[in-house]
Enzyme design. Structure first.
Site, PDB file in Angstrom:
ATOM      1  N   ASP A 101      -0.245   4.887   1.062  1.00  0.00           N
ATOM      2  CA  ASP A 101      -0.463   5.742   2.228  1.00  0.00           C
ATOM      3  C   ASP A 101      -0.415   4.906   3.508  1.00  0.00           C
ATOM      4  O   ASP A 101      -1.127   3.908   3.641  1.00  0.00           O
ATOM      5  CB  ASP A 101      -1.810   6.449   2.114  1.00  0.00           C
ATOM      6  CG  ASP A 101      -1.819   7.466   0.987  1.00  0.00           C
ATOM      7  OD1 ASP A 101      -1.073   8.447   1.085  1.00  0.00           O
ATOM      8  OD2 ASP A 101      -2.544   7.252  -0.003  1.00  0.00           O
ATOM      9  N   ASP A 141       0.847  -1.174   0.000  1.00  0.00           N
ATOM     10  CA  ASP A 141       0.000   0.000   0.000  1.00  0.00           C
ATOM     11  C   ASP A 141       0.892   1.236   0.000  1.00  0.00           C
ATOM     12  O   ASP A 141       2.066   1.164   0.377  1.00  0.00           O
ATOM     13  CB  ASP A 141      -0.898  -0.026   1.242  1.00  0.00           C
ATOM     14  CG  ASP A 141      -1.985   1.031   1.195  1.00  0.00           C
ATOM     15  OD1 ASP A 141      -2.429   1.376   0.090  1.00  0.00           O
ATOM     16  OD2 ASP A 141      -2.385   1.510   2.271  1.00  0.00           O
TER      17      ASP A 141
END
Length: 262
Positions: free
Chosen positions: A13, A11
């Site tokens: 963020d 991922d």
């Protein structure tokens, strides 16, 4: 397959950046992946931006990630629609990341009898746009949403996200959307195809149990929960499933990217 046998999905963020700032050690982690010729792909449920936009954003934090190593829910949604109904049509409530992805697969964007209403992230939701989407769904358009995230962060506080607006349209129409992004493992599988990797030798790194770890687990990947985003040390204990490993951040994986997870 990579030279080391491993591949990484991660991922963006909460794993590499947080509120426009580099997560300490993220640059060293990316450098370590490159030094060991380990293929990787950066994922995001945010459909607002194109990979080019996101590359520029990451460059500002000090991370040099090529466009080809960025996979968004908009790209996953476009790939899904291209497989389901090639050369179709869609009415889009969203930004350039989503409209560009759909244009690139040959979709016609229209509000006249579209095959799909496709809802993505936007900062300009309007009563008029939502009303138009509701009426098109009522008239038979199939309802697709890029991701189920109900809210997102900003410096001023929470913002309504795709899942919240999708719930409004669903309530008004009685039609639930099909969500393509995390935690749908379809997002993981489409990223694996883009990377040319296989689930059995791929690791998914994320900061959320309900999206990153769940989708990685359901796609057959090993999973790492990092505590540099929204999750705390006790977060993993709150769920009926567990990640393969829990780490403070990706900095804890530097010089270990070719090793099995302990």
């Amino acid at each position: 397959m990579s030279e080391t046998g491993w591949n990484y999905l991660m991922d963006m963020d909460g794993v590499l950046v947080r509120e426009e700032h580099l997560v300490p050690g993220a640059d060293a982690f990316i450098d370590d992946l490159r030094a060991n010729h380990v293929p990787f792909m950066v994922l995001t449920n945010n459909s607002i931006y194109t990979p080019r936009d996101l590359r520029a954003r990451l460059l500002r934090t000090g991370l040099d990630i090529p466009e080809t190593s960025i996979w968004t829910s908009a790209l996953a949604t476009a790939q899904f629609l291209d497989q389901q109904r090639p050369n179709g049509s869609a009415h889009v409530v969203g930004e350039s990341g989503l409209t560009t992805a759909l244009h690139n697969i040959g979709y016609v964007l229209t509000d006249r009898d579209p095959d799909y209403v496709v809802l993505g992230e936007t900062r300009t939701y309007s009563f008029e746009a939502i009303t138009r989407a509701i009426r098109l769904v009522e008239n038979g358009a199939r309802f697709i949403a890029t991701n189920p995230d109900e809210k997102g962060p900003s410096r001023e506080g929470s913002l309504p996200a795709t899942g919240a607006v999708a719930a409004l349209i669903q309530k008004a129409t009685g039609r639930a959307p099909y969500y393509v992004g995390k935690p749908n493992p379809l997002m993981m599988r489409s990223a694996l195809r883009a990377l040319g990797a296989h689930s059995e030798n791929t690791v998914m790194i994320g900061d959320r149990m309900d999206t990153d770890v769940r989708s990685g687990l359901e796609a057959g990947l090993q999973t790492v929960l990092v505590l540099s985003g929204i999750s705390g040390a006790e977060t993993a204990e709150l769920f009926p499933y567990r990640p393969t490993a829990v780490r403070g951040s990706v900095a804890d994986l530097v010089h270990k990217v070719t090793e099995p997870l302990a």
